[in-house]
Design a protein around this motif. Structure first.
Motif, PDB file in Angstrom:
ATOM      1  N   LEU A 190      32.524 -18.429 -21.450  1.00  0.00           N
ATOM      2  CA  LEU A 190      33.532 -18.182 -20.423  1.00  0.00           C
ATOM      3  C   LEU A 190      33.843 -19.449 -19.624  1.00  0.00           C
ATOM      4  CD1 LEU A 190      32.379 -14.663 -19.188  1.00  0.00           C
ATOM      5  CD2 LEU A 190      34.385 -15.193 -20.607  1.00  0.00           C
ATOM      6  N   THR A 191      32.843 -20.300 -19.429  1.00  0.00           N
ATOM      7  CA  THR A 191      33.086 -21.579 -18.751  1.00  0.00           C
ATOM      8  C   THR A 191      34.037 -22.443 -19.580  1.00  0.00           C
ATOM      9  OG1 THR A 191      30.923 -21.498 -17.667  1.00  0.00           O
ATOM     10  CG2 THR A 191      31.980 -23.654 -17.824  1.00  0.00           C
ATOM     11  N   ALA A 192      33.791 -22.482 -20.883  1.00  0.00           N
ATOM     12  CA  ALA A 192      34.684 -23.248 -21.761  1.00  0.00           C
ATOM     13  C   ALA A 192      36.098 -22.678 -21.708  1.00  0.00           C
ATOM     14  CB  ALA A 192      34.146 -23.229 -23.196  1.00  0.00           C
ATOM     15  N   GLU A 193      36.223 -21.352 -21.748  1.00  0.00           N
ATOM     16  CA  GLU A 193      37.544 -20.722 -21.667  1.00  0.00           C
ATOM     17  C   GLU A 193      38.221 -21.052 -20.337  1.00  0.00           C
ATOM     18  OE1 GLU A 193      37.648 -16.524 -22.547  1.00  0.00           O
ATOM     19  OE2 GLU A 193      36.213 -16.778 -24.193  1.00  0.00           O
ATOM     20  N   THR A 194      37.435 -21.116 -19.274  1.00  0.00           N
ATOM     21  CA  THR A 194      37.975 -21.435 -17.946  1.00  0.00           C
ATOM     22  C   THR A 194      38.598 -22.830 -17.945  1.00  0.00           C
ATOM     23  OG1 THR A 194      36.376 -20.017 -16.825  1.00  0.00           O
ATOM     24  CG2 THR A 194      37.364 -21.789 -15.519  1.00  0.00           C
ATOM     25  N   PHE A 195      37.871 -23.796 -18.486  1.00  0.00           N
ATOM     26  CA  PHE A 195      38.396 -25.161 -18.473  1.00  0.00           C
ATOM     27  C   PHE A 195      39.563 -25.332 -19.454  1.00  0.00           C
ATOM     28  CE2 PHE A 195      34.537 -25.910 -16.082  1.00  0.00           C
ATOM     29  CZ  PHE A 195      35.014 -26.774 -15.101  1.00  0.00           C
ATOM     30  N   LEU A 196      39.552 -24.591 -20.543  1.00  0.00           N
ATOM     31  CA  LEU A 196      40.717 -24.627 -21.449  1.00  0.00           C
ATOM     32  C   LEU A 196      41.948 -24.062 -20.745  1.00  0.00           C
ATOM     33  CD1 LEU A 196      39.146 -23.588 -24.867  1.00  0.00           C
ATOM     34  CD2 LEU A 196      40.100 -25.808 -24.241  1.00  0.00           C
ATOM     35  N   ALA A 197      41.765 -22.972 -19.990  1.00  0.00           N
ATOM     36  CA  ALA A 197      42.885 -22.399 -19.242  1.00  0.00           C
ATOM     37  C   ALA A 197      43.368 -23.380 -18.173  1.00  0.00           C
ATOM     38  CB  ALA A 197      42.475 -21.072 -18.609  1.00  0.00           C
ATOM     39  N   ALA A 198      42.439 -24.115 -17.571  1.00  0.00           N
ATOM     40  CA  ALA A 198      42.822 -25.107 -16.564  1.00  0.00           C
ATOM     41  C   ALA A 198      43.644 -26.224 -17.191  1.00  0.00           C
ATOM     42  CB  ALA A 198      41.571 -25.673 -15.884  1.00  0.00           C
ATOM     43  N   VAL A 199      43.258 -26.656 -18.380  1.00  0.00           N
ATOM     44  CA  VAL A 199      44.029 -27.684 -19.086  1.00  0.00           C
ATOM     45  C   VAL A 199      45.440 -27.170 -19.367  1.00  0.00           C
ATOM     46  CG1 VAL A 199      44.231 -28.942 -21.269  1.00  0.00           C
ATOM     47  CG2 VAL A 199      42.032 -28.867 -20.072  1.00  0.00           C
ATOM     48  N   GLN A 200      45.543 -25.915 -19.829  1.00  0.00           N
ATOM     49  CA  GLN A 200      46.863 -25.322 -20.093  1.00  0.00           C
ATOM     50  C   GLN A 200      47.695 -25.291 -18.815  1.00  0.00           C
ATOM     51  OE1 GLN A 200      47.066 -25.645 -23.436  1.00  0.00           O
ATOM     52  NE2 GLN A 200      48.286 -23.788 -23.343  1.00  0.00           N
ATOM     53  N   ALA A 201      47.073 -24.925 -17.701  1.00  0.00           N
ATOM     54  CA  ALA A 201      47.792 -24.872 -16.424  1.00  0.00           C
ATOM     55  C   ALA A 201      48.271 -26.267 -16.023  1.00  0.00           C
ATOM     56  CB  ALA A 201      46.902 -24.282 -15.342  1.00  0.00           C
ATOM     57  N   CYS A 202      47.458 -27.279 -16.276  1.00  0.00           N
ATOM     58  CA  CYS A 202      47.849 -28.652 -15.951  1.00  0.00           C
ATOM     59  C   CYS A 202      49.030 -29.105 -16.795  1.00  0.00           C
ATOM     60  CB  CYS A 202      46.666 -29.604 -16.153  1.00  0.00           C
ATOM     61  SG  CYS A 202      45.397 -29.453 -14.878  1.00  0.00           S
ATOM     62  N   ARG A 203      49.076 -28.645 -18.027  1.00  0.00           N
ATOM     63  CA  ARG A 203      50.185 -29.035 -18.914  1.00  0.00           C
ATOM     64  C   ARG A 203      51.499 -28.402 -18.486  1.00  0.00           C
ATOM     65  NH1 ARG A 203      47.073 -28.473 -24.660  1.00  0.00           N
ATOM     66  NH2 ARG A 203      46.027 -30.484 -24.561  1.00  0.00           N
ATOM     67  N   SER A 204      51.430 -27.231 -17.854  1.00  0.00           N
ATOM     68  CA  SER A 204      52.661 -26.530 -17.522  1.00  0.00           C
ATOM     69  C   SER A 204      53.077 -26.671 -16.056  1.00  0.00           C
ATOM     70  CB  SER A 204      52.532 -25.050 -17.889  1.00  0.00           C
ATOM     71  OG  SER A 204      51.473 -24.465 -17.168  1.00  0.00           O
ATOM     72  N   GLY A 205      52.333 -27.423 -15.284  1.00  0.00           N
ATOM     73  CA  GLY A 205      52.707 -27.595 -13.883  1.00  0.00           C
ATOM     74  C   GLY A 205      51.677 -28.427 -13.151  1.00  0.00           C
ATOM     75  N   SER A 206      51.766 -28.375 -11.842  1.00  0.00           N
ATOM     76  CA  SER A 206      50.821 -29.096 -10.987  1.00  0.00           C
ATOM     77  C   SER A 206      49.987 -28.081 -10.226  1.00  0.00           C
ATOM     78  CB  SER A 206      51.569 -29.987  -9.995  1.00  0.00           C
ATOM     79  OG  SER A 206      52.280 -30.973 -10.682  1.00  0.00           O
ATOM     80  N   PRO A 207      48.924 -27.597 -10.842  1.00  0.00           N
ATOM     81  CA  PRO A 207      48.115 -26.574 -10.177  1.00  0.00           C
ATOM     82  C   PRO A 207      47.337 -27.173  -9.009  1.00  0.00           C
ATOM     83  CG  PRO A 207      47.034 -27.286 -12.185  1.00  0.00           C
ATOM     84  CD  PRO A 207      48.371 -27.966 -12.143  1.00  0.00           C
ATOM     85  N   PRO A 208      46.861 -26.325  -8.118  1.00  0.00           N
ATOM     86  CA  PRO A 208      46.077 -26.797  -6.971  1.00  0.00           C
ATOM     87  C   PRO A 208      44.652 -27.108  -7.403  1.00  0.00           C
ATOM     88  CG  PRO A 208      46.226 -24.421  -6.936  1.00  0.00           C
ATOM     89  CD  PRO A 208      47.062 -24.887  -8.094  1.00  0.00           C
ATOM     90  N   LEU A 209      44.429 -28.297  -7.923  1.00  0.00           N
ATOM     91  CA  LEU A 209      43.128 -28.646  -8.488  1.00  0.00           C
ATOM     92  C   LEU A 209      42.042 -28.619  -7.429  1.00  0.00           C
ATOM     93  CD1 LEU A 209      44.135 -31.616 -10.795  1.00  0.00           C
ATOM     94  CD2 LEU A 209      43.651 -29.263 -11.449  1.00  0.00           C
ATOM     95  N   SER A 210      41.125 -27.659  -7.588  1.00  0.00           N
ATOM     96  CA  SER A 210      39.969 -27.555  -6.697  1.00  0.00           C
ATOM     97  C   SER A 210      38.920 -26.711  -7.403  1.00  0.00           C
ATOM     98  CB  SER A 210      40.355 -26.898  -5.376  1.00  0.00           C
ATOM     99  OG  SER A 210      40.656 -25.530  -5.582  1.00  0.00           O
ATOM    100  N   THR A 211      37.719 -26.786  -6.919  1.00  0.00           N
ATOM    101  CA  THR A 211      36.653 -25.964  -7.479  1.00  0.00           C
ATOM    102  C   THR A 211      36.970 -24.488  -7.265  1.00  0.00           C
ATOM    103  OG1 THR A 211      35.049 -27.724  -7.092  1.00  0.00           O
ATOM    104  CG2 THR A 211      34.172 -25.514  -7.405  1.00  0.00           C
ATOM    105  N   GLY A 212      37.502 -24.158  -6.105  1.00  0.00           N
ATOM    106  CA  GLY A 212      37.878 -22.761  -5.825  1.00  0.00           C
ATOM    107  C   GLY A 212      38.906 -22.239  -6.818  1.00  0.00           C
ATOM    108  N   TRP A 213      39.864 -23.078  -7.161  1.00  0.00           N
ATOM    109  CA  TRP A 213      40.880 -22.694  -8.144  1.00  0.00           C
ATOM    110  C   TRP A 213      40.222 -22.426  -9.495  1.00  0.00           C
ATOM    111  CZ3 TRP A 213      42.746 -26.031 -12.230  1.00  0.00           C
ATOM    112  CH2 TRP A 213      43.830 -25.512 -12.938  1.00  0.00           C
TER     113      TRP A 213
END
Length: 171
Positions: A42-65
């Motif tokens: 699930l941690t790996a899936e979380t970071f893969l989803a974060a990479v996808q979010a970064c590719r499609s916009g400017s997400p609020p990069l934080s540990t909480g996010w």
């Protein structure tokens, strides 16, 4: 000019956040699911989803996010387990005339499926979780219908044997 602006590359920022956030994301997931391998997945899936979010916009990069993404991944996992549990309870009793099959623990059933051979796991998943008729399972697996029926019989026996052994084992 249209209103479309180029998306800034947030990849380097996510990479620098990774080292800081990884222990928190993993710890969050491990505390809630209690299984190291699952928390790692699930941690790996979380970071893969974060990479996808970064590719499609400017997400609020934080540990909480990232923990928020992890929470969603965990909920998705629990929903998948619930679907699996429901499907296992709705086994086609016309074909499998055995009430034992209708009363399965979803987490244990998932563990048993993971322990089976790839052929057994594939045949049981296609037949009982995906709900495909034997003829379609045979087509997907590239086997004859009779060979698939025999495979399903062996797979059900292997599943039952493994499930019973794990269920009766130490807690």
């Amino acid at each position: 000019m249209s209103g479309t602006q180029p998306v800034p590359d947030s990849g380097p920022a996510l990479l620098s956040l990774y080292d800081e956030a990884l222990p928190e994301v993993y710890g969050y997931l491990l505390a809630r699911c209690g299984r190291r391998a699952l928390a790692e997945d699930l941690t790996a899936e979380t970071f893969l989803a974060a990479v996808q979010a970064c590719r499609s916009g400017s997400p609020p990069l934080s540990t909480g996010w990232l923990v928020g993404i992890a929470r969603h991944k965990l909920v998705d996992h629990w929903r998948d387990l619930e679907r699996l549990d429901r499907k296992l309870r709705l086994l086609d009793t016309d074909e499998v005339d055995d009430p034992w099959d209708a009363e399965l623990d979803a987490l244990l059933a998932r563990e048993v499926l993971d322990a089976l051979s790839p052929q057994h796991r594939a045949s049981l998943t296609l037949r009982y979780l995906d709900g495909l008729p034997v003829a379609e399972v045979a087509t997907v697996l590239g086997r004859t219908e009779q060979a698939t029926e025999a495979l399903l019989v062996r797979a059900r026996h292997a599943f039952r044997r493994t499930y019973t052994a794990l269920e009766g084992g130490p807690a």
